[in-house]
Design a protein around this motif. Structure first.
Motif, PDB file in Angstrom:
ATOM      1  N   TYR A 219       0.882  -1.289   0.058  1.00 17.02           N
ATOM      2  CA  TYR A 219       0.032   0.019   0.056  1.00 17.02           C
ATOM      3  C   TYR A 219       0.948   1.238   0.041  1.00 17.02           C
ATOM      4  N   VAL A 220       0.533   2.262  -0.593  1.00 21.24           N
ATOM      5  CA  VAL A 220       1.378   3.430  -0.948  1.00 21.24           C
ATOM      6  C   VAL A 220       1.683   4.108   0.207  1.00 21.24           C
ATOM      7  N   ILE A 221       0.900   4.042   1.315  1.00 18.41           N
ATOM      8  CA  ILE A 221       1.084   4.766   2.414  1.00 18.41           C
ATOM      9  C   ILE A 221       2.134   4.031   3.422  1.00 18.41           C
ATOM     10  N   ASP A 222       1.983   2.767   3.219  1.00 22.31           N
ATOM     11  CA  ASP A 222       3.640   1.920   3.896  1.00 22.31           C
ATOM     12  C   ASP A 222       4.703   2.398   3.039  1.00 22.31           C
ATOM     13  N   HIS A 223       4.648   2.283   1.911  1.00 23.84           N
ATOM     14  CA  HIS A 223       5.914   2.822   1.180  1.00 23.84           C
ATOM     15  C   HIS A 223       6.354   4.084   1.571  1.00 23.84           C
ATOM     16  N   ASN A 224       5.563   5.321   1.683  1.00 20.17           N
ATOM     17  CA  ASN A 224       5.805   6.678   2.032  1.00 20.17           C
ATOM     18  C   ASN A 224       6.283   6.963   3.520  1.00 20.17           C
ATOM     19  N   LYS A 225       5.718   5.773   4.275  1.00 22.73           N
ATOM     20  CA  LYS A 225       6.363   5.981   5.732  1.00 22.73           C
ATOM     21  C   LYS A 225       7.813   5.414   5.807  1.00 22.73           C
ATOM     22  N   ALA A 226       7.998   4.430   4.861  1.00 23.62           N
ATOM     23  CA  ALA A 226       9.527   4.159   4.711  1.00 23.62           C
ATOM     24  C   ALA A 226      10.424   5.124   4.297  1.00 23.62           C
ATOM     25  N   VAL A 227       9.677   5.492   3.079  1.00 28.16           N
ATOM     26  CA  VAL A 227      10.703   6.758   2.668  1.00 28.16           C
ATOM     27  C   VAL A 227      10.981   7.862   3.541  1.00 28.16           C
ATOM     28  N   GLU A 228       9.857   8.337   4.453  1.00 31.83           N
ATOM     29  CA  GLU A 228       9.869   9.043   5.365  1.00 31.83           C
ATOM     30  C   GLU A 228      11.225   8.664   6.378  1.00 31.83           C
ATOM     31  N   MET A 229      11.073   7.491   6.742  1.00 31.81           N
ATOM     32  CA  MET A 229      12.228   7.032   7.697  1.00 31.81           C
ATOM     33  C   MET A 229      13.550   6.803   6.986  1.00 31.81           C
ATOM     34  N   VAL A 230      13.697   6.768   5.598  1.00 30.35           N
ATOM     35  CA  VAL A 230      15.032   6.809   5.129  1.00 30.35           C
ATOM     36  C   VAL A 230      15.533   7.954   5.134  1.00 30.35           C
ATOM     37  N   GLU A 238      23.752   3.630   1.004  1.00 33.90           N
ATOM     38  CA  GLU A 238      22.993   2.291   1.071  1.00 33.90           C
ATOM     39  C   GLU A 238      21.817   2.262   0.283  1.00 33.90           C
ATOM     40  N   VAL A 239      21.510   0.971   0.131  1.00 31.94           N
ATOM     41  CA  VAL A 239      20.052   0.632  -0.695  1.00 31.94           C
ATOM     42  C   VAL A 239      19.337   0.084   0.388  1.00 31.94           C
ATOM     43  N   TYR A 240      18.042   0.391   0.263  1.00 31.53           N
ATOM     44  CA  TYR A 240      16.987   0.018   1.194  1.00 31.53           C
ATOM     45  C   TYR A 240      15.958  -0.724   0.329  1.00 31.53           C
ATOM     46  N   ASN A 241      15.638  -2.024   0.424  1.00 31.85           N
ATOM     47  CA  ASN A 241      14.489  -2.704  -0.288  1.00 31.85           C
ATOM     48  C   ASN A 241      13.103  -2.368   0.520  1.00 31.85           C
ATOM     49  N   ILE A 242      12.116  -2.215  -0.012  1.00 31.64           N
ATOM     50  CA  ILE A 242      11.060  -1.880   0.850  1.00 31.64           C
ATOM     51  C   ILE A 242       9.745  -2.914   0.247  1.00 31.64           C
ATOM     52  N   GLY A 243       9.031  -3.394   0.934  1.00 30.28           N
ATOM     53  CA  GLY A 243       8.021  -4.404   0.479  1.00 30.28           C
ATOM     54  C   GLY A 243       7.069  -4.946   1.801  1.00 30.28           C
ATOM     55  N   ALA A 244       6.070  -5.637   1.264  1.00 29.43           N
ATOM     56  CA  ALA A 244       5.164  -6.115   2.399  1.00 29.43           C
ATOM     57  C   ALA A 244       5.056  -7.518   2.359  1.00 29.43           C
ATOM     58  N   SER A 245       5.817  -8.310   1.634  1.00 27.11           N
ATOM     59  CA  SER A 245       5.643  -9.679   1.552  1.00 27.11           C
ATOM     60  C   SER A 245       4.001 -10.033   1.061  1.00 27.11           C
ATOM     61  N   PRO A 296       5.464  -2.450   7.629  1.00 27.92           N
ATOM     62  CA  PRO A 296       4.139  -2.101   6.943  1.00 27.92           C
ATOM     63  C   PRO A 296       3.084  -2.560   7.898  1.00 27.92           C
ATOM     64  N   GLN A 297       2.120  -1.529   7.785  1.00 31.60           N
ATOM     65  CA  GLN A 297       0.875  -1.434   8.655  1.00 31.60           C
ATOM     66  C   GLN A 297      -0.384  -2.118   8.183  1.00 31.60           C
ATOM     67  N   TYR A 298      -0.625  -1.815   6.974  1.00 39.29           N
ATOM     68  CA  TYR A 298      -1.759  -2.088   6.206  1.00 39.29           C
ATOM     69  C   TYR A 298      -1.796  -3.654   5.793  1.00 39.29           C
ATOM     70  N   SER A 299      -3.146  -4.124   5.970  1.00 41.87           N
ATOM     71  CA  SER A 299      -3.164  -5.579   5.453  1.00 41.87           C
ATOM     72  C   SER A 299      -3.478  -5.625   3.820  1.00 41.87           C
ATOM     73  N   PHE A 300      -3.296  -6.315   3.129  1.00 43.94           N
ATOM     74  CA  PHE A 300      -3.508  -6.264   1.502  1.00 43.94           C
ATOM     75  C   PHE A 300      -5.132  -6.114   1.545  1.00 43.94           C
ATOM     76  N   GLU A 301      -5.779  -7.098   2.345  1.00 43.26           N
ATOM     77  CA  GLU A 301      -7.338  -7.351   2.255  1.00 43.26           C
ATOM     78  C   GLU A 301      -7.941  -5.785   2.485  1.00 43.26           C
ATOM     79  N   SER A 302      -7.411  -5.249   3.586  1.00 39.67           N
ATOM     80  CA  SER A 302      -8.333  -3.825   3.833  1.00 39.67           C
ATOM     81  C   SER A 302      -7.782  -2.736   3.025  1.00 39.67           C
ATOM     82  N   ALA A 303      -6.470  -2.853   2.598  1.00 44.34           N
ATOM     83  CA  ALA A 303      -6.076  -1.546   1.848  1.00 44.34           C
ATOM     84  C   ALA A 303      -6.593  -1.848   0.324  1.00 44.34           C
TER      85      ALA A 303
END
Ligand code: NAD
Ligand code: TYD
Length: 339
Positions: A219-230, A238-245, A296-303
């Motif tokens: 979900y795009v919000i989870d991605h953007n929270k990761a960008v904010e942390m980076v 460094e390189v950081y992979n981002i994904g929600a499995s 990641p904070q969002y489940s695929f089903e709800s997002a």
């Protein structure tokens, strides 16, 4: 106060990022530089257009004079480079603009970051630089790059240039490589919004090949929270992979969309495959989880439900898009795909 040059902030991920930051932070001033290509849409930013910590500039990241001016005038301390040509199918139809924006444009931004001595340069890359996986395994940050589409190759070239600026000039570059995003404001050329809008209009849903290619969704919000942390804590160089499995075959997503919209599977049409179609992506995000404590904070089903509902409730947003040049693109893309 951080003065951040956000490029491509009128696109899908960039506009979600700006909306998120301006709602949650008062210590960040954003200059949004966006060329407003077909993918850029200021309607995505209606809620923040008059925000005191926000300024929009229509312009091209390849324009060194303009970029130099913005760095100077706004005393830019950080860069987040979202700007890109981002669609694989378009890169197959014509690669030149991908090379121009994704490679030359990133280079212009890096040169200016060097000239003005920024504190951090976040390069938004993609897992597609790693190429395609077989049925097992995951992309790690150390996986050799093997980009297969012109889009992926242009993003890999930009990554290499960014790392070269770190090693040679000590420009404080950090690279993120995220998996497939979905959410609000995604342009309806990508799988999920295209299928939602076609289904709502009772149009055929064009599934490439056997429909069993696998993508790893976030979900795009989870991605953007990761960008904010980076941006805050990412280690330079460094390189950081981002994904929600969340690996899913395409056909499963298409059927889920039809089910939620109460439409028949008969709308599915298997069409000719995308040339060079990567079979499977799966991303290992242990590094960002362990080092920056991101999750990641969002489940695929709800997002995905939220996303489908948003397209249902925001017809005006996408009707404006599909009534423009989009029809020409759609015809061009899908006339070559009928089996
Ligand atoms: P998008 O196509 O929705 O938006 C791209 C934005 O960049 C648009 O607003 C466009 O107007 C702007 N732009 C294009 N060329 C420009 C130029 N020369 N100068 C200034 N602005 C320009 O893309 P997106 O899906 O939001 O992707 C954003 C970034 O994230 C890209 O770098 C992409 O490679 C990366 N990414 C995307 C995904 C995904 O699933 N969408 C996944 C991983 C990484
Ligand atoms: P896309 O959203 O274009 O993202 P990417 O190619 O960057 O992963 O496509 C996601 C998957 O969906 C990919 O395997 C191609 C497939 N696809 C279709 O089957 N039909 C379509 O109309 C589109 C746009 C994509």
């Amino acid at each position: 106060m951080k003065n951040i040059l956000v490029t491509g902030g009128a696109g899908f991920i960039g506009s979600n990022f700006i909306n998120h930051i301006l709602k949650n932070r008062s210590d960040i001033f954003i200059v949004n530089l966006d060329k407003l290509t077909y993918a850029g849409n200021l309607n995505n930013l209606k809620d923040v257009e008059n925000h005191q910590n926000y300024f929009f500039v229509k312009g091209d990241i390849v324009n060194d004079e303009l970029v130099n001016y913005l760095f100077q005038k706004y005393e830019i301390t950080h860069v987040i480079n979202f700007a890109a040509e981002s669609h694989v199918d378009r890169s197959i139809l014509g690669s030149e603009v991908f090379f121009r924006t994704n490679v030359l444009g990133t280079n212009v931004l890096l040169e200016n970051a060097k000239r003005f001595g920024v504190e951090k340069f976040v390069q938004i890359s993609t897992d597609e630089v790693y190429g395609s996986l077989g049925p097992v395994g995951e992309f790690e940050e150390t996986t050799p790059l093997q980009p297969n589409s012109p889009y992926a190759a242009s993003k890999a070239a930009a990554d290499m240039m960014a790392l070269a600026f770190y090693h040679t000039y000590h420009v404080p570059v950090v690279i993120t490589r995220c998996s497939n995003n979905y959410g609000l404001y995604q342009f309806p050329e990508k799988l999920i919004p295209l299928m939602i809008i076609n289904a709502m209009n009772n149009k055929k849903l064009p599934v490439y090949g056997d429909g069993l290619n696998v993508r790893d969704w976030i979900y795009v919000i989870d991605h953007n929270k990761a960008v904010e942390m980076v941006l805050e804590k990412g280690k330079v160089g460094e390189v950081y992979n981002i994904g929600a499995s969340t690996e899913k075959p395409n056909i499963e997503i298409v059927k889920l969309i039809l089910k939620q919209l109460g439409k028949s599977d008969k709308l599915i049409e298997y069409v000719k495959d995308r040339p060079g179609h990567d079979r499977r992506y799966a991303i290992n995000s242990s590094k960002i989880k362990n080092e920056l404590a991101w999750q990641p904070q969002y489940s695929f089903e709800s997002a995905i439900k939220n996303t489908i509902n948003w397209y249902l409730e925001n017809e005006n947003w996408w009707k404006e898009i599909i009534s423009g040049d989009y029809q020409n693109y759609y015809k061009l893309q899908y006339s070559s795909r009928s089996n």
